[in-house]
Enzyme design. Structure first.
Site, PDB file in Angstrom:
ATOM      1  CE  LYS A 187      -2.802   3.110   2.671  1.00 32.92           C
ATOM      2  NZ  LYS A 187      -1.943   4.204   2.163  1.00 32.92           N
ATOM      3  CD  GLU A 262      11.861   4.277   9.702  1.00 34.51           C
ATOM      4  OE1 GLU A 262      11.774   5.106  10.647  1.00 34.51           O
ATOM      5  OE2 GLU A 262      11.776   4.585   8.520  1.00 34.51           O
ATOM      6  CB  CYS A 296      12.146   9.015  10.134  1.00 33.58           C
ATOM      7  SG  CYS A 296      13.038   7.868   9.070  1.00 33.58           S
ATOM      8  CD  GLU A 395       8.960  12.350  13.152  1.00 36.14           C
ATOM      9  OE1 GLU A 395       9.926  11.902  12.522  1.00 36.14           O
ATOM     10  OE2 GLU A 395       7.915  11.699  13.358  1.00 36.14           O
TER      11      GLU A 395
END
Length: 495
Positions: A187, A262, A296, A395
């Protein structure tokens, strides 16, 4: 009809299949979603969206391929296919880079092309590992026993991908999965599905068996949830936010499927007063502003030893203002493109406002880029930040960096570890003993000394704490798609 005609600002035009891809066929669906060019905010094309029914079809197709075809292929045969795909990626690298730049906002010449070439390397690397992917080992136990291990694939795996690195995220997940002997359902992100769809065309050209790769574009609430909870999927691998990672893990628990997650990061970068200051400034800027901060492992919180803090901050500001050129993805000389979407742009701008309200000093940036139509943001430096600030703890996933002071070795490690994340950490010092202490004590899946992020497909990639579970890349990435079976044979036949 599933063909889209795509015009690229560099004058090229392409035809792209935009249907969902199941059993080596592109299929039209009832609903479609527009994919935007973040450099202009205009539509590139529309892709067909799947739902729970299409996930079911894709899983059945993958299971049939795994059971009847792929499982029985030798390591050499799997290796040959992956190598063909790598070669096709190189042959079509210009088109892949065009698509990635167009849909993600990466400047083509300084970013997207390197992601494509890296992705081809990943397929080539795992084509070599496929040769020995199912090797086991004998274990000496008792003389009357013969004991050994067998390495086997899971069966049907699924990958739920992020939008910031469309090509490499595909390669990191699909290549080791297939090398280990699994079939896969993918996906892509709703924001960046075009590279994954083009990879389907390359799989067809490579002669991949039907059902080995299935790609179902769709919304996370429908397709992502259906994948994570599907009992016919044996393992799921995900790249994205920690919030979504938690949801996927909960859904996967319904049938105890294996997970590699992750997730997010808030990576510290520590600069000691003995560091090469010029190089530290350059690497620090690259570590946060590369890929527009949409990475990230971005070095998003910088800690500078008090004695060099002011000089470092002045140099960083000057370097950013002189070396980062913003503009459309295909313009010459550009090295910072637009954020991937207006939603992301607005989120980042909100964080800048929050940081200033909490007492951070706005050194530079903090606004949209004037006279550019897309979702552009100026590289932003927030200084004199305290640990309690949201901009330090959360973040942001954009071109915003916080800068703070520290004094002692112990303080540097304490500040680095004061985070719910642990994906990467960066250290600048000439003292090897100091670096070894930091490496051992920092809570991070990766540590870089005297440079910032550079993924190497031969090295494991993953995080501690809320940054995820498991590892990708390297031999660890292959092992993540394999199971180990222990075999015990009694040679004496006696009790």
């Amino acid at each position: 009809m599933t063909i889209a005609h795509i015009k690229v600002p560099n004058g090229k035009q392409y035809q792209l299949e935009t249907g969902i891809f199941i059993n080596n066929e592109f299929l039209a669906t009832e609903s479609q979603l527009a994919v935007e060019d973040p450099g202009t905010g205009t539509e590139i094309c529309a892709v067909h969206l799947g739902d729970e029914r299409h996930v079911e079809q894709a899983v059945k197709s993958a299971r049939k391929c795994f059971t009847e075809v792929w499982r029985s292929k030798s390591g050499r045969e799997r290796s040959d296919l992956l190598l063909k795909i790598s070669q096709l990626m190189l042959e079509h690298s210009d088109q892949l880079a065009d698509l990635e730049a167009l849909e993600s906002g990466k400047p083509k010449a300084t970013n997207a092309i390197f992601d494509v070439l890296h992705s081809a390397d990943v397929f080539r690397y795992y084509s070599a590992l496929a040769m020995t992917a199912e090797d086991g080992k004998t274990v000496e136990t008792e003389r009357s026993k013969f004991t050994y291990t067998v390495t086997e694939p899971y069966g049907v795996c699924a990958a739920i991908m992020a939008w910031n690195f469309p090509c490499s995220t595909f390669a990191w997940k699909v290549a080791p999965c297939l090398a280990a002997g699994n079939a896969i359902v993918v996906k892509p992100s709703e924001n960046t599905p075009l590279c994954a769809l083009y990879m389907c065309e390359l799989f067809l050209k490579a002669g991949a068996p039907a059902g080995l790769l299935n790609v179902v574009c769709g919304l996370g609430a429908k397709v992502g949830s259906a994948i994570a909870s599907h009992p016919g999927i044996d393992k799921v691998t995900f790249t994205g936010s920690t919030v979504v990672g938690k949801t996927i893990q909960k859904l996967a628990a319904e049938n105890l499927k294996a997970c590699t997650l992750e997730c997010g990061g808030k990576s510290p970068l520590v600069v000691y007063d003995d560091a090469d200051l010029e190089q530290a400034v350059k690497w620090a800027a690259f570590g946060i502003f590369f890929n527009k901060g949409e990475i990230c492992t971005a070095s998003s919180r910088i800690y500078v030893q008090a004695g060099i803090y002011d000089e470092f901050l002045d140099r960083l500001k000057k370097h950013v203002e002189e070396n980062f050129v913003q503009g459309p993805q295909f313009a010459e000389g550009v090295n910072v493109g637009p954020q991937v979407s207006k939603v992301q742009q607005d989120k980042i701008l909100d964080y800048v406002k929050i940081g200033v309200a909490e007492g951070a000093k706005l050194v530079c940036g903090g606004n949209k880029v004037p006279d550019l139509a897309g979702y552009f943001l100026q590289p932003t430096i927030l200084a004199d930040c305290s640990q309690s600030m949201r901009v330090v703890q959360e973040e942001i996933f954009g071109p915003v960096v916080t800068v703070s002071k520290f004094n002692t070795d112990e303080e540097a490690i304490e500040l680095s570890n004061d985070s719910s994340y642990g994906l990467a950490a960066y250290l600048f010092t000439q003292d090897i003993n100091r670096s070894q202490k930091y490496i051992r004590e920092v809570q991070s899946g990766q540590v870089f000394v005297n440079y910032t992020f550079a993924a190497d497909y031969r090295m494991p990639f993953g995080g501690y704490k809320m940054s995820g579970i498991g590892r990708e890349l390297g031999e660890a990435g292959l092992a993540a798609f394999s199971q180990t079976k222990a075999v015990h044979i009694n040679l004496s036949s006696k009790l």
